[in-house]
Motif scaffolding. Structure first.
Motif, PDB file in Angstrom:
ATOM      1  N   LEU A  17       1.797  -1.935  -7.436  1.00 27.38           N
ATOM      2  CA  LEU A  17       1.246  -0.822  -8.385  1.00 27.38           C
ATOM      3  C   LEU A  17      -0.296  -0.615  -8.095  1.00 27.38           C
ATOM      4  CD1 LEU A  17       3.682  -0.846 -11.277  1.00 27.38           C
ATOM      5  CD2 LEU A  17       3.822   0.560  -9.182  1.00 27.38           C
ATOM      6  N   ALA A  18      -0.938  -1.816  -8.063  1.00 30.00           N
ATOM      7  CA  ALA A  18      -2.550  -1.684  -7.843  1.00 30.00           C
ATOM      8  C   ALA A  18      -2.747  -1.189  -6.526  1.00 30.00           C
ATOM      9  CB  ALA A  18      -3.026  -3.027  -8.122  1.00 30.00           C
ATOM     10  N   ARG A  19      -2.091  -1.728  -5.675  1.00 30.08           N
ATOM     11  CA  ARG A  19      -2.238  -1.162  -4.082  1.00 30.08           C
ATOM     12  C   ARG A  19      -1.908   0.310  -3.796  1.00 30.08           C
ATOM     13  NH1 ARG A  19       0.784  -5.692  -0.338  1.00 30.08           N
ATOM     14  NH2 ARG A  19      -0.607  -7.556  -0.876  1.00 30.08           N
ATOM     15  N   ALA A  20      -0.898   0.702  -4.694  1.00 31.54           N
ATOM     16  CA  ALA A  20      -0.188   2.039  -4.607  1.00 31.54           C
ATOM     17  C   ALA A  20      -1.282   2.854  -5.012  1.00 31.54           C
ATOM     18  CB  ALA A  20       1.197   2.126  -5.206  1.00 31.54           C
ATOM     19  N   ALA A  21      -2.132   2.519  -6.197  1.00 33.09           N
ATOM     20  CA  ALA A  21      -2.839   3.441  -6.761  1.00 33.09           C
ATOM     21  C   ALA A  21      -3.893   4.170  -5.711  1.00 33.09           C
ATOM     22  CB  ALA A  21      -3.737   2.588  -8.027  1.00 33.09           C
ATOM     23  N   ALA A  22      -4.156   3.386  -4.696  1.00 29.13           N
ATOM     24  CA  ALA A  22      -4.877   3.877  -3.532  1.00 29.13           C
ATOM     25  C   ALA A  22      -4.269   4.725  -2.513  1.00 29.13           C
ATOM     26  CB  ALA A  22      -5.737   2.454  -2.987  1.00 29.13           C
ATOM     27  N   ASP A  23      -3.087   4.103  -2.313  1.00 29.81           N
ATOM     28  CA  ASP A  23      -2.288   4.817  -1.240  1.00 29.81           C
ATOM     29  C   ASP A  23      -0.806   4.511  -1.561  1.00 29.81           C
ATOM     30  OD1 ASP A  23      -1.093   6.262   0.732  1.00 29.81           O
ATOM     31  OD2 ASP A  23      -1.991   5.107   2.385  1.00 29.81           O
ATOM     32  N   PRO A  24       0.065   5.255  -2.390  1.00 24.65           N
ATOM     33  CA  PRO A  24       1.321   4.927  -2.608  1.00 24.65           C
ATOM     34  C   PRO A  24       2.312   5.111  -1.396  1.00 24.65           C
ATOM     35  CG  PRO A  24       0.829   7.188  -3.389  1.00 24.65           C
ATOM     36  CD  PRO A  24      -0.515   6.414  -2.942  1.00 24.65           C
ATOM     37  N   ALA A  25       1.873   5.765  -0.511  1.00 26.08           N
ATOM     38  CA  ALA A  25       2.712   5.979   1.115  1.00 26.08           C
ATOM     39  C   ALA A  25       2.161   4.913   1.961  1.00 26.08           C
ATOM     40  CB  ALA A  25       2.181   7.310   1.530  1.00 26.08           C
ATOM     41  N   ASN A  26       1.386   3.954   1.682  1.00 26.96           N
ATOM     42  CA  ASN A  26       0.897   2.761   2.597  1.00 26.96           C
ATOM     43  C   ASN A  26       2.179   2.313   3.140  1.00 26.96           C
ATOM     44  OD1 ASN A  26      -0.117   0.558   3.870  1.00 26.96           O
ATOM     45  ND2 ASN A  26      -1.414   0.227   2.485  1.00 26.96           N
ATOM     46  N   PRO A  27       2.473   1.890   4.404  1.00 27.90           N
ATOM     47  CA  PRO A  27       3.512   1.365   5.098  1.00 27.90           C
ATOM     48  C   PRO A  27       3.566   0.104   4.575  1.00 27.90           C
ATOM     49  CG  PRO A  27       2.695   2.642   6.541  1.00 27.90           C
ATOM     50  CD  PRO A  27       1.662   2.729   5.636  1.00 27.90           C
ATOM     51  N   GLY A  28       2.340  -0.616   4.329  1.00 25.93           N
ATOM     52  CA  GLY A  28       2.224  -2.303   4.182  1.00 25.93           C
ATOM     53  C   GLY A  28       2.354  -2.521   2.336  1.00 25.93           C
ATOM     54  N   LEU A  29       2.546  -1.586   1.865  1.00 27.46           N
ATOM     55  CA  LEU A  29       2.648  -1.909   0.576  1.00 27.46           C
ATOM     56  C   LEU A  29       3.228  -2.982   0.039  1.00 27.46           C
ATOM     57  CD1 LEU A  29       1.361  -0.182  -2.034  1.00 27.46           C
ATOM     58  CD2 LEU A  29       3.557   0.808  -2.170  1.00 27.46           C
ATOM     59  N   LEU A  30       4.523  -3.061   0.379  1.00 29.48           N
ATOM     60  CA  LEU A  30       5.441  -4.186   0.030  1.00 29.48           C
ATOM     61  C   LEU A  30       5.388  -5.536   0.897  1.00 29.48           C
ATOM     62  CD1 LEU A  30       8.514  -1.645  -0.666  1.00 29.48           C
ATOM     63  CD2 LEU A  30       6.786  -2.712  -2.313  1.00 29.48           C
ATOM     64  N   TYR A  31       4.445  -5.639   1.511  1.00 29.39           N
ATOM     65  CA  TYR A  31       4.327  -6.671   2.604  1.00 29.39           C
ATOM     66  C   TYR A  31       3.050  -7.717   2.366  1.00 29.39           C
ATOM     67  CZ  TYR A  31       7.988  -4.233   4.936  1.00 29.39           C
ATOM     68  OH  TYR A  31       9.079  -3.632   5.289  1.00 29.39           O
ATOM     69  N   ASP A  32       3.018  -9.093   2.712  1.00 34.47           N
ATOM     70  CA  ASP A  32       2.026  -9.752   2.384  1.00 34.47           C
ATOM     71  C   ASP A  32       1.830 -10.155   0.842  1.00 34.47           C
ATOM     72  OD1 ASP A  32       1.521 -10.097   5.187  1.00 34.47           O
ATOM     73  OD2 ASP A  32       0.138  -8.277   4.985  1.00 34.47           O
ATOM     74  N   LEU A  33       2.928 -10.306   0.205  1.00 32.16           N
ATOM     75  CA  LEU A  33       2.869 -10.551  -1.390  1.00 32.16           C
ATOM     76  C   LEU A  33       3.354 -12.015  -1.398  1.00 32.16           C
ATOM     77  CD1 LEU A  33       4.665  -7.445  -2.490  1.00 32.16           C
ATOM     78  CD2 LEU A  33       2.521  -7.828  -2.963  1.00 32.16           C
ATOM     79  N   PRO A  34       2.415 -12.918  -1.825  1.00 30.58           N
ATOM     80  CA  PRO A  34       2.770 -14.363  -1.948  1.00 30.58           C
ATOM     81  C   PRO A  34       3.947 -14.489  -2.799  1.00 30.58           C
ATOM     82  CG  PRO A  34       0.305 -14.001  -2.014  1.00 30.58           C
ATOM     83  CD  PRO A  34       1.140 -12.591  -2.181  1.00 30.58           C
ATOM     84  N   GLY A  35       5.090 -15.260  -2.275  1.00 30.50           N
ATOM     85  CA  GLY A  35       6.020 -15.306  -3.114  1.00 30.50           C
ATOM     86  C   GLY A  35       7.288 -14.344  -3.179  1.00 30.50           C
ATOM     87  N   CYS A  36       6.952 -13.449  -2.370  1.00 30.15           N
ATOM     88  CA  CYS A  36       7.940 -12.250  -2.180  1.00 30.15           C
ATOM     89  C   CYS A  36       9.236 -12.624  -1.897  1.00 30.15           C
ATOM     90  CB  CYS A  36       7.341 -11.134  -1.593  1.00 30.15           C
ATOM     91  SG  CYS A  36       8.444  -9.552  -1.559  1.00 30.15           S
ATOM     92  N   ASP A  37       9.381 -13.404  -0.745  1.00 25.10           N
ATOM     93  CA  ASP A  37      10.624 -13.718  -0.342  1.00 25.10           C
ATOM     94  C   ASP A  37      11.478 -14.325  -1.370  1.00 25.10           C
ATOM     95  OD1 ASP A  37      10.243 -12.260   1.963  1.00 25.10           O
ATOM     96  OD2 ASP A  37       9.548 -13.842   3.272  1.00 25.10           O
ATOM     97  N   ARG A  38      11.058 -15.455  -1.877  1.00 25.34           N
ATOM     98  CA  ARG A  38      11.404 -16.418  -2.932  1.00 25.34           C
ATOM     99  C   ARG A  38      11.941 -15.975  -4.052  1.00 25.34           C
ATOM    100  NH1 ARG A  38      10.064 -19.550  -7.297  1.00 25.34           N
ATOM    101  NH2 ARG A  38       7.873 -18.921  -7.026  1.00 25.34           N
ATOM    102  N   LEU A  39      11.089 -14.821  -4.750  1.00 30.59           N
ATOM    103  CA  LEU A  39      11.175 -14.189  -5.863  1.00 30.59           C
ATOM    104  C   LEU A  39      12.072 -12.973  -5.909  1.00 30.59           C
ATOM    105  CD1 LEU A  39       7.764 -14.767  -7.348  1.00 30.59           C
ATOM    106  CD2 LEU A  39       9.769 -16.022  -8.084  1.00 30.59           C
ATOM    107  N   PHE A  40      11.835 -12.304  -4.872  1.00 32.57           N
ATOM    108  CA  PHE A  40      12.640 -11.144  -4.618  1.00 32.57           C
ATOM    109  C   PHE A  40      13.647 -10.881  -3.500  1.00 32.57           C
ATOM    110  CE2 PHE A  40       8.847  -9.968  -7.304  1.00 32.57           C
ATOM    111  CZ  PHE A  40       9.541  -8.963  -8.232  1.00 32.57           C
TER     112      PHE A  40
END
Length: 106
Positions: A17-40
């Motif tokens: 959501l912090a990333r999206a505040a700058a650009d909610p349509a950013n294609p990379g918004l949901l990538y490079d999130l530490p622990g994302c694969d394990r947790l989600f």
């Protein structure tokens, strides 16, 4: 799920959501999130968690609307005004998914 996992999941959603505040349509918004694969289970799981958050808030708004005589549309618009970044992320991801589904395979 441990409390640490819960806190880590919450932090990932906050980061998106912090990333999206700058650009909610950013294609990379949901990538490079530490622990994302394990947790989600990956970006789709993050998007599902954000949709779940929206749905829970909307159901609460609709319950309140029913008690106060407010229309469902007004309740939706009120929530969208209260959480514009979350709504923008979901809308942008929905548009991207729709657009990508219409692109013919090569």
């Amino acid at each position: 799920m441990t409390w640490n996992d819960l806190h880590d999941r919450t932090e990932i959603l906050r980061e998106v959501l912090a990333r999206a505040a700058a650009d909610p349509a950013n294609p990379g918004l949901l990538y490079d999130l530490p622990g994302c694969d394990r947790l989600f289970g990956g970006p789709a799981g993050v998007l599902a968690a954000l949709q779940y958050r929206w749905d829970n808030h909307l159901h609460a708004k609709l319950d309140q609307a029913g008690l106060s005589g407010q229309s469902a549309a007004d309740a939706y618009l009120e929530l969208a005004a209260e959480q514009p970044v979350l709504r923008a992320v979901l809308d942008a991801q929905d548009v991207r998914r729709w657009r990508d589904a219409r692109v013919p395979a090569r």
